[in-house]
Design a protein around this motif. Structure first.
Motif, PDB file in Angstrom:
ATOM      1  N   GLY A 245       7.579   4.154   3.838  1.00  0.00           N
ATOM      2  CA  GLY A 245       6.831   5.172   4.558  1.00  0.00           C
ATOM      3  C   GLY A 245       7.477   6.539   4.442  1.00  0.00           C
ATOM      4  N   ALA A 246       8.799   6.588   4.534  1.00  0.00           N
ATOM      5  CA  ALA A 246       9.521   7.855   4.393  1.00  0.00           C
ATOM      6  C   ALA A 246       9.350   8.428   2.990  1.00  0.00           C
ATOM      7  N   THR A 247       9.334   7.557   1.984  1.00  0.00           N
ATOM      8  CA  THR A 247       9.152   8.007   0.598  1.00  0.00           C
ATOM      9  C   THR A 247       7.784   8.647   0.406  1.00  0.00           C
ATOM     10  N   LEU A 248       6.764   8.036   0.978  1.00  0.00           N
ATOM     11  CA  LEU A 248       5.417   8.606   0.885  1.00  0.00           C
ATOM     12  C   LEU A 248       5.380   9.996   1.511  1.00  0.00           C
ATOM     13  N   LEU A 249       6.025  10.173   2.641  1.00  0.00           N
ATOM     14  CA  LEU A 249       6.060  11.487   3.281  1.00  0.00           C
ATOM     15  C   LEU A 249       6.758  12.515   2.387  1.00  0.00           C
ATOM     16  N   MET A 250       7.799  12.088   1.667  1.00  0.00           N
ATOM     17  CA  MET A 250       8.545  13.016   0.805  1.00  0.00           C
ATOM     18  C   MET A 250       7.725  13.495  -0.389  1.00  0.00           C
ATOM     19  N   VAL A 251       6.874  12.637  -0.933  1.00  0.00           N
ATOM     20  CA  VAL A 251       6.097  13.028  -2.121  1.00  0.00           C
ATOM     21  C   VAL A 251       4.703  13.531  -1.753  1.00  0.00           C
ATOM     22  N   LEU A 252       4.391  13.540  -0.469  1.00  0.00           N
ATOM     23  CA  LEU A 252       3.058  13.951  -0.024  1.00  0.00           C
ATOM     24  C   LEU A 252       2.653  15.352  -0.504  1.00  0.00           C
ATOM     25  N   PRO A 253       3.575  16.328  -0.586  1.00  0.00           N
ATOM     26  CA  PRO A 253       3.174  17.645  -1.105  1.00  0.00           C
ATOM     27  C   PRO A 253       2.535  17.594  -2.497  1.00  0.00           C
ATOM     28  N   LEU A 254       2.901  16.605  -3.299  1.00  0.00           N
ATOM     29  CA  LEU A 254       2.296  16.495  -4.631  1.00  0.00           C
ATOM     30  C   LEU A 254       0.816  16.146  -4.553  1.00  0.00           C
ATOM     31  N   TYR A 255       0.405  15.486  -3.490  1.00  0.00           N
ATOM     32  CA  TYR A 255      -1.021  15.213  -3.312  1.00  0.00           C
ATOM     33  C   TYR A 255      -1.815  16.520  -3.264  1.00  0.00           C
ATOM     34  N   PHE A 256      -1.246  17.537  -2.600  1.00  0.00           N
ATOM     35  CA  PHE A 256      -1.924  18.830  -2.507  1.00  0.00           C
ATOM     36  C   PHE A 256      -1.804  19.615  -3.810  1.00  0.00           C
ATOM     37  N   LYS A 257      -0.758  19.352  -4.561  1.00  0.00           N
ATOM     38  CA  LYS A 257      -0.576  20.032  -5.850  1.00  0.00           C
ATOM     39  C   LYS A 257      -1.508  19.446  -6.917  1.00  0.00           C
ATOM     40  N   ILE A 258      -1.572  18.124  -6.978  1.00  0.00           N
ATOM     41  CA  ILE A 258      -2.431  17.465  -7.970  1.00  0.00           C
ATOM     42  C   ILE A 258      -3.903  17.563  -7.558  1.00  0.00           C
ATOM     43  N   LYS A 259      -4.155  17.344  -6.275  1.00  0.00           N
ATOM     44  CA  LYS A 259      -5.486  17.425  -5.660  1.00  0.00           C
ATOM     45  C   LYS A 259      -6.378  16.238  -6.040  1.00  0.00           C
TER      46      LYS A 259
ATOM     47  N   LEU B  81      15.353  15.193 -11.865  1.00  0.00           N
ATOM     48  CA  LEU B  81      16.204  15.382 -10.688  1.00  0.00           C
ATOM     49  C   LEU B  81      15.422  15.165  -9.397  1.00  0.00           C
ATOM     50  N   LYS B  82      14.176  15.662  -9.349  1.00  0.00           N
ATOM     51  CA  LYS B  82      13.344  15.449  -8.163  1.00  0.00           C
ATOM     52  C   LYS B  82      13.003  13.965  -8.021  1.00  0.00           C
ATOM     53  N   TYR B  83      12.689  13.350  -9.161  1.00  0.00           N
ATOM     54  CA  TYR B  83      12.405  11.919  -9.178  1.00  0.00           C
ATOM     55  C   TYR B  83      13.596  11.149  -8.616  1.00  0.00           C
ATOM     56  N   ALA B  84      14.783  11.508  -9.107  1.00  0.00           N
ATOM     57  CA  ALA B  84      15.992  10.799  -8.698  1.00  0.00           C
ATOM     58  C   ALA B  84      16.301  11.032  -7.222  1.00  0.00           C
ATOM     59  N   PHE B  85      16.099  12.264  -6.749  1.00  0.00           N
ATOM     60  CA  PHE B  85      16.405  12.586  -5.356  1.00  0.00           C
ATOM     61  C   PHE B  85      15.593  11.721  -4.401  1.00  0.00           C
ATOM     62  N   VAL B  86      14.288  11.626  -4.639  1.00  0.00           N
ATOM     63  CA  VAL B  86      13.422  10.858  -3.746  1.00  0.00           C
ATOM     64  C   VAL B  86      13.775   9.371  -3.820  1.00  0.00           C
ATOM     65  N   LYS B  87      13.991   8.869  -5.035  1.00  0.00           N
ATOM     66  CA  LYS B  87      14.339   7.458  -5.194  1.00  0.00           C
ATOM     67  C   LYS B  87      15.650   7.117  -4.483  1.00  0.00           C
ATOM     68  N   ILE B  88      16.629   8.004  -4.643  1.00  0.00           N
ATOM     69  CA  ILE B  88      17.943   7.743  -4.042  1.00  0.00           C
ATOM     70  C   ILE B  88      17.868   7.812  -2.523  1.00  0.00           C
ATOM     71  N   LEU B  89      17.084   8.765  -2.000  1.00  0.00           N
ATOM     72  CA  LEU B  89      16.917   8.861  -0.555  1.00  0.00           C
ATOM     73  C   LEU B  89      16.241   7.612  -0.002  1.00  0.00           C
ATOM     74  N   ASN B  90      15.290   7.064  -0.759  1.00  0.00           N
ATOM     75  CA  ASN B  90      14.649   5.809  -0.364  1.00  0.00           C
ATOM     76  C   ASN B  90      15.684   4.701  -0.225  1.00  0.00           C
ATOM     77  N   VAL B  91      16.607   4.659  -1.180  1.00  0.00           N
ATOM     78  CA  VAL B  91      17.670   3.644  -1.142  1.00  0.00           C
ATOM     79  C   VAL B  91      18.541   3.817   0.094  1.00  0.00           C
ATOM     80  N   CYS B  92      18.898   5.065   0.382  1.00  0.00           N
ATOM     81  CA  CYS B  92      19.763   5.331   1.543  1.00  0.00           C
ATOM     82  C   CYS B  92      19.092   4.914   2.846  1.00  0.00           C
TER      83      CYS B  92
ATOM     84  N   VAL C 239       0.832  -1.205   0.000  1.00  0.00           N
ATOM     85  CA  VAL C 239       0.000   0.000   0.000  1.00  0.00           C
ATOM     86  C   VAL C 239       0.869   1.258   0.000  1.00  0.00           C
ATOM     87  N   LEU C 240       1.974   1.255   0.735  1.00  0.00           N
ATOM     88  CA  LEU C 240       2.866   2.414   0.746  1.00  0.00           C
ATOM     89  C   LEU C 240       3.473   2.652  -0.636  1.00  0.00           C
ATOM     90  N   ASP C 241       3.874   1.573  -1.302  1.00  0.00           N
ATOM     91  CA  ASP C 241       4.437   1.706  -2.653  1.00  0.00           C
ATOM     92  C   ASP C 241       3.384   2.151  -3.661  1.00  0.00           C
TER      93      ASP C 241
END
Length: 486
Positions: free
Chosen positions: A202-216, A144-155, A125-127
């Motif tokens: 879970g951390a990845t979902l928190l990072m992309v959560l602002p897009l939920y408010f942008k897309i709506k 670059l934003k895509y890569a940043f979030v993906k790479i942080l998930n890996v870390c 569900v998180l994915d």
């Protein structure tokens, strides 16, 4: 920026973001195989196979539909994004609640402890909830934003794996009454692997959560029905792909005697990882090429461009195949340090070739995507899944995991050829078939000679690799200079 340079740049960035999560699987193989015996690694591999299937079900082709409808009608761009986000969110949460209520029955069905079912559901569900945000990054050309979030998930995933499996056993000193000991809620290393995955997701979902408010959240039922009609064949294709990719581990566990099944799955899954180099290349290329296919489908020279890209994809894939074949003894010692797993090394050539065929298939699939004939993608994938199941059932009882590897190659090779011949009828692309076929045959032949005939002799293998590289250079030298100048 030229067309090819832009494609290369985006493919590189998306590739880096895609390669790193998959590279994490490679980096963690030495750790997992050092703390898990083959039987426990088999449990991990089998459960991950079910998660792969679950990922397909929860995305149900909406990612591809998102791209198609975003480019199809620019006036509905915002509505397409909102409808896709709303759809994925509602279905993901609903499926999670239903599956959680039925967790006992699911655990009995697949033969796993209930806690593994719950953790798998959490990962799924998180994915699923980050699917549309990541597609939004790709569609809006924000690599670059895509890569940043993906790479942080890996870390995060890597960090918690190292903490749980290496640091925590030292810190708690075997005393569960200490602070560190209280964190060890489970006693099995394989449990910590899934916990690290959950934390990272879970951390990845928190990072992309602002897009939920942008897309709506907004839902257009008429548009959703159109998107689902387009997505449904993609879903069927995805299910079939997941069968091709992961069902072999499940069938090995099911078809082999109970006393050896998990161990056989473990050694097979570990050596299967050596084929991931080809998977990384093919997946990175697909992420960069899919938006490119749609964005440039109306260009006058689109078909010639597709043909050129497919040829060079094949060339690079052949080089990767030969590099792994020639230096496989180095890679096995680097990634799989426990010699108990090396007994399945014979599957690697088949897995590498299978993934190369799959990558070529993704390139060839442009014909049914840009002509809205996605149902053919489903037909081809189902055909491949049938081959996978039939060959696995036929060969696994006789030759164990070797049969699973042969089944994978048979499925992806058949899909590649079927897509090519159907594409000639509906969207004829001028592929350089003779050249592509020659490169494939020569690379396969050189790899077989190095691996089987000369028993992985480094001098002979390196010489064959150099001959292939020089041959490609002299044959393609003129065209390469023209591409670089553009």
């Amino acid at each position: 920026m030229s067309l090819y340079k832009k494609l290369f740049q985006q493919t590189f960035i998306y590739g880096l973001a895609t390669v790193l999560p998959r590279a994490l699987a490679i980096v963690l193989v030495p750790l997992y195989t050092s703390v898990l015996d083959p039987s426990s690694f088999g449990v991990y591999a089998t459960l991950m196979a079910y998660i792969i299937l679950g990922n397909v079900l929860l995305s149900y082709g909406m990612e591809t539909a998102f791209f198609r409808f975003l480019n199809k009608d620019g006036n509905k761009k915002s509505l397409v994004q909102s409808t896709a986000l709303t759809s994925i969110t509602i279905t993901s949460l609903a499926i999670f609640v239903l599956a959680y209520l039925l967790k006992d029955q699911i655990a009995n069905l697949i033969g796993f402890d209930e806690r593994y079912v719950v953790w798998a559901l959490q990962i799924l569900v998180l994915d699923a909830l980050v699917i549309i945000p990541f597609v939004w990054y790709r569609a809006n050309e924000k690599p670059l934003k895509y890569a940043f979030v993906k790479i942080l998930n890996v870390c995060i995933n890597l960090g918690f794996n190292l903490f749980f499996l290496l640091a925590l056993p030292i810190l708690d000193k075997g005393n569960l009454e200490t602070f560190w000991g209280a964190m060890r809620l489970v006693d099995y290393p394989v449990d910590f692997i899934f916990k690290a995955n959950i934390i990272a997701s879970g951390a990845t979902l928190l990072m992309v959560l602002p897009l939920y408010f942008k897309i709506k959240f907004k839902f257009d039922y008429a548009l959703w029905k159109q998107m689902m009609r387009y997505a449904f064949p993609v879903l069927i294709a995805g299910i079939a792909f997941s069968i091709n990719e992961a069902f072999d581990k499940i069938l090995l566990d099911y078809l082999l005697p109970e006393d050896i099944a998990e161990t056989e799955v473990g050694v097979y899954a570990a050596c299967y990882k050596l084929g991931v180099f080809m998977t990384l290349f093919a997946t990175a290329f697909r992420l960069g090429i899919e938006p490119f296919f749609f964005n440039h489908s109306k260009e006058a020279n689109a078909k010639e461009t597709y043909a050129l890209i497919t040829k060079y994809f094949t060339i690079f894939g052949c080089i990767i195949f030969l590099v792994v074949m020639v230096y496989i003894d180095f890679f096995k010692q680097l990634l799989i340090r426990d010699e108990a797993y090396w007994v399945a090394l014979s599957v690697v050539p088949f897995i590498l070739l299978a993934n190369l065929c799959l990558g070529i298939y993704h390139n060839l699939s442009v014909w049914y995507k840009v002509t809205d004939r996605t149902k053919y993608g489903a037909y081809i994938s189902v055909f491949g899944a049938i081959i996978t199941i039939v060959v696995n059932f036929a060969l696994i009882p006789i030759i164990s995991y070797k049969g699973a590897a042969i089944a994978t190659l048979a499925a992806y090779g058949s899909m590649m050829l079927t897509s090519y011949f159907l594409g000639r009828k509906y969207y004829r692309v001028p592929y350089e078939v003779k050249k592509i076929g020659t490169y494939l045959m020569v690379a396969t032949g050189f790899g077989a000679v190095s691996f089987y005939v000369f028993d992985r002799n480094l001098i002979i293998g390196t010489a064959l690799l150099l001959v292939f590289l020089l041959g490609v250079f002299f044959i393609e030298k003129k065209e390469l200079k023209q591409i670089i100048k553009k």
